[in-house]
Design an enzyme around this catalytic site. Structure first.
Site, PDB file in Angstrom:
ATOM      1  N   SER A 107      -9.154  10.068  45.178  1.00  0.00           N
ATOM      2  CA  SER A 107     -10.100  10.759  44.312  1.00  0.00           C
ATOM      3  C   SER A 107     -11.490  10.188  44.572  1.00  0.00           C
ATOM      4  O   SER A 107     -11.641   9.032  44.991  1.00  0.00           O
ATOM      5  CB  SER A 107      -9.728  10.562  42.839  1.00  0.00           C
TER       6      SER A 107
ATOM      7  N   LYS B 135      -2.676  27.122  46.450  1.00  0.00           N
ATOM      8  CA  LYS B 135      -3.161  28.496  46.461  1.00  0.00           C
ATOM      9  C   LYS B 135      -4.305  28.607  45.439  1.00  0.00           C
ATOM     10  O   LYS B 135      -4.378  27.790  44.500  1.00  0.00           O
ATOM     11  CB  LYS B 135      -2.005  29.458  46.149  1.00  0.00           C
TER      12      LYS B 135
ATOM     13  N   ARG C 167     -13.660  25.281  35.191  1.00  0.00           N
ATOM     14  CA  ARG C 167     -13.623  25.701  36.595  1.00  0.00           C
ATOM     15  C   ARG C 167     -13.319  27.177  36.762  1.00  0.00           C
ATOM     16  O   ARG C 167     -13.805  27.818  37.705  1.00  0.00           O
ATOM     17  CB  ARG C 167     -12.611  24.865  37.385  1.00  0.00           C
TER      18      ARG C 167
ATOM     19  N   ASP D 171      -7.057  32.316  41.127  1.00  0.00           N
ATOM     20  CA  ASP D 171      -6.163  31.456  40.369  1.00  0.00           C
ATOM     21  C   ASP D 171      -4.899  32.179  39.934  1.00  0.00           C
ATOM     22  O   ASP D 171      -3.803  31.630  40.018  1.00  0.00           O
ATOM     23  CB  ASP D 171      -6.887  30.903  39.145  1.00  0.00           C
TER      24      ASP D 171
END
Length: 353
Positions: free
Chosen positions: A61, A122, A190, A203
């Site tokens: 991260s 994905k 997001r 999404d």
């Protein structure tokens, strides 16, 4: 010629085939590195550790404290404060890219160039051009690359594939699928952020589009209408696709409402219905042309479905294969091109495209 599935006292009752999906526990024990320790990464690692013999051995991260917290939570030996450090970790066999869509291309490309096998969440990338570049890079470096469209690898989808191959449904004419979730508008989230490639389509909408691609094959046409959110990303899209034979896919995705999240495949002889949530382990029903339920497949378990994509990746890597037959790279590219087409119809452009 396939016979019409129907109840017949003089013959055997039509039945759905059993799934042929191997047990995830039997997959080779790869060692995973995780990029971006967010919610989907947590679900993936939990499924990996609970249902397979594979392990996450490193997490990376940009926030070292976040990496350490994730490593402690899942008993991961190495926590790296940068993605570059993760890619330099020689204990890692394969990298799982779990960042927002806007980061997939950069991070997956870096992993490929480091010579690592890669599983990318994905939707694969923001657009088809980025996807094409990733595929080119993976083929040049001879590394495995796959889209983490977890639905493709679930046992109930193997039932669907077998039914389609058998001709039991006759000529397929209509595919329906939807994926809608109610999301409170939050410009900082997001899903509402153009810079993170937010919106319903990448999404949620990728699920019905990928399902239609699996059933219908390459799309001959794609048309969409939709509604944007206040931040300019797609909030809802209704999509019609066709294939070369003229079959239709009628698909919907939305951030504005919780939809049934079901799917169906209707043919000239019979239809399949997949209960909600169709993209997760779900029951499949075979229904005659007269409307009689002939058989039902119920999944053995409904938790930990992400383990199946990890198992498929491990089997491919161990066999020296560079892509999966269940989610071929050519089909991932086709789905990305379809997503681009929908966004064109909706007038949605991400910053930097």
């Amino acid at each position: 010629m396939p016979q019409t599935p129907q109840s017949d006292a003089t013959g055997p009752r039509p039945a759905l085939p059993a799934p042929r999906t191997p047990s995830p526990r039997d997959a080779p024990a790869l060692k995973w590195g995780v990029i971006a320790p967010g919610g989907i990464a947590a679900s993936f690692v939990d499924a990996l550790h609970t249902y397979t013999g594979q392990r996450a051995v490193a997490v990376g991260s940009r926030d070292p404290a976040r990496a350490r917290a994730f490593a402690e939570r899942f008993d991961i030996p190495a926590a790296h404060g940068s993605y570059a450090e993760l890619l330099a970790d020689r204990d890692v066999d394969i990298v799982y890219v779990a960042s927002p869509h806007s980061g997939h291309f950069e991070q997956a490309l870096a992993a490929i160039e480091a010579g690592r096998h890669v599983l990318v969440e994905k939707a694969f990338t923001r657009n088809a051009r980025e996807a094409e570049l990733l595929v080119e890079a993976a083929r040049k470096r001879d590394v495995f690359l796959m889209e983490a469209m977890w639905t493709r690898f679930l046992p109930h989808m193997d039932v669907v594939r077998q039914v389609l191959a058998s001709g039991m449904l006759g000529e397929v004419h209509t595919v329906t699928a939807d994926h809608g979730q109610y999301m409170e508008h939050d410009a900082s989230h997001r899903l509402f952020a153009p810079g993170l490639a937010g919106g319903a389509l990448l999404d949620l909408g990728v699920y019905p589009l990928s399902f239609a691609s699996m059933v219908l094959g390459p799309f001959a046409s794609i048309t969409a209408v939709g509604t944007k959110t206040a931040t300019g990303v797609d909030g809802q899209a209704s999509i019609v696709v066709t294939n070369a034979s003229g079959a239709h896919g009628v698909l919907n995705t939305t951030l504005f409402a919780r939809t049934p999240t079901t799917a169906s495949i209707s043919g000239s002889l019979a239809r399949l219905e997949i209960e909600g949530d169709f993209y997760a382990p779900a029951a499949v029903r075979l229904i005659s042309r007269e409307g009689e339920v002939l058989d039902t497949h119920v999944p053995e378990r409904r938790a930990g479905g992400l383990c199946y994509e990890a198992a498929e990746a491990a089997r491919c890597v161990a066999a020296g294969r560079l892509e999966s037959d269940l989610m071929p790279l050519a089909e991932t590219l086709g789905v990305m091109r379809a997503l681009d087409g929908v966004r064109r119809d909706l007038g949605v452009v991400y910053p930097g495209e």
